[in-house]
Scaffold this active site. Structure first.
Site, PDB file in Angstrom:
ATOM      1  N   ALA A   1      19.266  50.923  70.057  1.00 56.65           N
ATOM      2  CA  ALA A   1      19.488  49.732  70.184  1.00 56.65           C
ATOM      3  C   ALA A   1      18.920  48.924  71.240  1.00 56.65           C
ATOM      4  O   ALA A   1      18.600  47.811  71.458  1.00 56.65           O
ATOM      5  CB  ALA A   1      21.006  49.665  70.464  1.00 56.65           C
TER       6      ALA A   1
ATOM      7  N   PHE B   1      26.686  47.309  70.258  1.00 54.26           N
ATOM      8  CA  PHE B   1      27.753  47.194  70.423  1.00 54.26           C
ATOM      9  C   PHE B   1      28.542  48.485  70.920  1.00 54.26           C
ATOM     10  O   PHE B   1      29.636  48.158  71.313  1.00 54.26           O
ATOM     11  CB  PHE B   1      28.427  46.786  68.918  1.00 54.26           C
ATOM     12  CG  PHE B   1      28.319  47.880  67.887  1.00 54.26           C
ATOM     13  CD1 PHE B   1      29.262  48.906  67.763  1.00 54.26           C
ATOM     14  CD2 PHE B   1      26.995  48.270  67.273  1.00 54.26           C
ATOM     15  CE1 PHE B   1      29.100  50.026  67.161  1.00 54.26           C
ATOM     16  CE2 PHE B   1      26.975  49.376  66.366  1.00 54.26           C
ATOM     17  CZ  PHE B   1      27.809  49.980  66.307  1.00 54.26           C
TER      18      PHE B   1
ATOM     19  N   HIS C   1      19.205  53.548  59.453  1.00 56.16           N
ATOM     20  CA  HIS C   1      20.475  52.759  59.264  1.00 56.16           C
ATOM     21  C   HIS C   1      20.356  51.664  58.255  1.00 56.16           C
ATOM     22  O   HIS C   1      21.580  50.889  58.244  1.00 56.16           O
ATOM     23  CB  HIS C   1      21.342  52.381  60.471  1.00 56.16           C
ATOM     24  CG  HIS C   1      21.748  54.037  61.643  1.00 56.16           C
ATOM     25  ND1 HIS C   1      21.869  53.681  62.918  1.00 56.16           N
ATOM     26  CD2 HIS C   1      21.710  55.041  61.348  1.00 56.16           C
ATOM     27  CE1 HIS C   1      21.943  55.042  63.249  1.00 56.16           C
ATOM     28  NE2 HIS C   1      22.171  55.760  62.329  1.00 56.16           N
TER      29      HIS C   1
ATOM     30  N   CYS D   1      24.826  43.722  45.739  1.00 60.41           N
ATOM     31  CA  CYS D   1      26.028  43.671  45.007  1.00 60.41           C
ATOM     32  C   CYS D   1      26.559  45.006  44.372  1.00 60.41           C
ATOM     33  O   CYS D   1      25.613  45.997  44.184  1.00 60.41           O
ATOM     34  CB  CYS D   1      25.866  42.855  43.577  1.00 60.41           C
ATOM     35  SG  CYS D   1      27.236  43.051  42.473  1.00 60.41           S
TER      36      CYS D   1
ATOM     37  N   CYS E   1      26.231  44.891  40.186  1.00 61.44           N
ATOM     38  CA  CYS E   1      25.058  45.172  39.541  1.00 61.44           C
ATOM     39  C   CYS E   1      23.685  45.385  40.456  1.00 61.44           C
ATOM     40  O   CYS E   1      22.691  45.592  39.872  1.00 61.44           O
ATOM     41  CB  CYS E   1      25.048  43.914  38.738  1.00 61.44           C
ATOM     42  SG  CYS E   1      24.462  42.613  39.853  1.00 61.44           S
TER      43      CYS E   1
ATOM     44  N   CYS F   1      27.671  37.941  39.593  1.00 61.83           N
ATOM     45  CA  CYS F   1      28.434  38.529  38.522  1.00 61.83           C
ATOM     46  C   CYS F   1      29.733  38.646  38.889  1.00 61.83           C
ATOM     47  O   CYS F   1      30.557  39.568  38.180  1.00 61.83           O
ATOM     48  CB  CYS F   1      27.596  39.925  38.220  1.00 61.83           C
ATOM     49  SG  CYS F   1      28.051  41.124  39.421  1.00 61.83           S
TER      50      CYS F   1
ATOM     51  N   THR G   1      17.011  54.280  73.278  1.00 64.94           N
ATOM     52  CA  THR G   1      18.159  55.311  72.791  1.00 64.94           C
ATOM     53  C   THR G   1      18.630  56.205  73.734  1.00 64.94           C
ATOM     54  O   THR G   1      17.853  56.926  74.316  1.00 64.94           O
ATOM     55  CB  THR G   1      17.728  55.791  71.478  1.00 64.94           C
ATOM     56  OG1 THR G   1      19.085  56.805  71.026  1.00 64.94           O
ATOM     57  CG2 THR G   1      16.615  56.655  71.325  1.00 64.94           C
TER      58      THR G   1
HETATM   59 ZN    ZN Z   1      26.238  41.737  40.837  1.00 66.20          ZN
END
Ligand code: ZN
Length: 243
Positions: free
Chosen positions: A24, A35, A121, A129, A132, A152, A190
């Protein structure tokens, strides 16, 4: 240039097999806060600590609240690469750096021009999605409200590794391999407290371990050179990046 930066410069000048491992602290100089270090700030506005919100089960059970925090605290679309990112990209261009391994999800190493970037990460620039697999850019998250949905109808999830989720095996093994084969290993920004990413350092068997971090790390006694200065300033000077 101080003595330590001078030492770093001569190590960089004489090696063509350098690997960088960063956290970070590399991006804080681009205005992206860590954070973990500012936990207290969030408690005022959010009912849960960031480690809870950024977990897999929280994402599944409280997707809308996850996105409220995520959009506000995790996305910095205006952040630009700083001298650390630019210096590392320049070292790759000179054929010196073999890999940049990062725990950050901001995509700034690639934006600076590095091509062999191993994102332990994941990346906030990619959003998938869950139904899909369609990939969406960061704008899809920024320009929507509530839960972002695919055409979708599926829920879109950032391609970042949340708490409770395992790291990508192929990225991890490429990172371990790069570190194992490195002549010089630079670890920057880090505190090396985040497991299992931090354990990657154990794959290094060379004698040029350079730590650039403002605070102490558990690996300080293994280091051949420790620099406590700004990472952007240090790498910028050692590589010769203009202001
Ligand atoms: Zn989708």
């Amino acid at each position: 240039m101080n003595t330590d930066t001078q030492k770093l410069k001569s190590i960089l000048d004489s090696s063509e097999n350098i690997v960088f491992f960063g956290g970070a602290g590399v991006s804080t100089e681009s205005g992206i806060p860590d954070f973990r270090s500012v936990d207290g700030l969030y408690n005022k506005k959010h009912k849960y600590p960031p480690e809870t919100i950024l977990s897999h089960s929280f994402f599944i059970e409280h997707t809308e609240e996850f996105y409220r925090f995520y959009r506000e605290k995790m996305l910095y679309p205006d952040a630009k690469p700083n001298k650390a990112h630019i210096a590392l990209a320049e070292l790759e261009k000179r054929g010196k750096i073999k890999a940049v391994i990062t725990q950050n999800v901001d995509g700034l190493h690639s934006e600076a021009g590095s091509t062999n970037v191993l994102e332990l990460h994941g990346s906030a620039l990619r959003n998938l999605c869950m139904t899909c697999g369609e990939c969406y850019p960061i704008e899809k998250i920024l320009q929507t409200e509530g839960i972002p949905l695919c055409t979708c109808g599926g829920v879109i999830k950032p391609d970042v590794v949340l708490y409770e989720e395992g790291l990508d095996y192929s990225v991890m093994s490429r990172a371990a391999n790069a570190i194992y084969n490195a002549d010089v290993l630079i670890v920057g920004g880090t505190s090396l407290n985040v497991y299992p990413a931090a354990g990657l350092i154990n794959h290094y068997g060379g004698n040029k371990l350079i730590l650039i971090n403002k605070s102490e790390t558990p690996y300080d006694h293994y280091a051949d050179l420790i620099i406590r200065e700004s990472i952007g300033l240090t790498l910028g000077e050692a590589v010769g990046i203009e202001a």
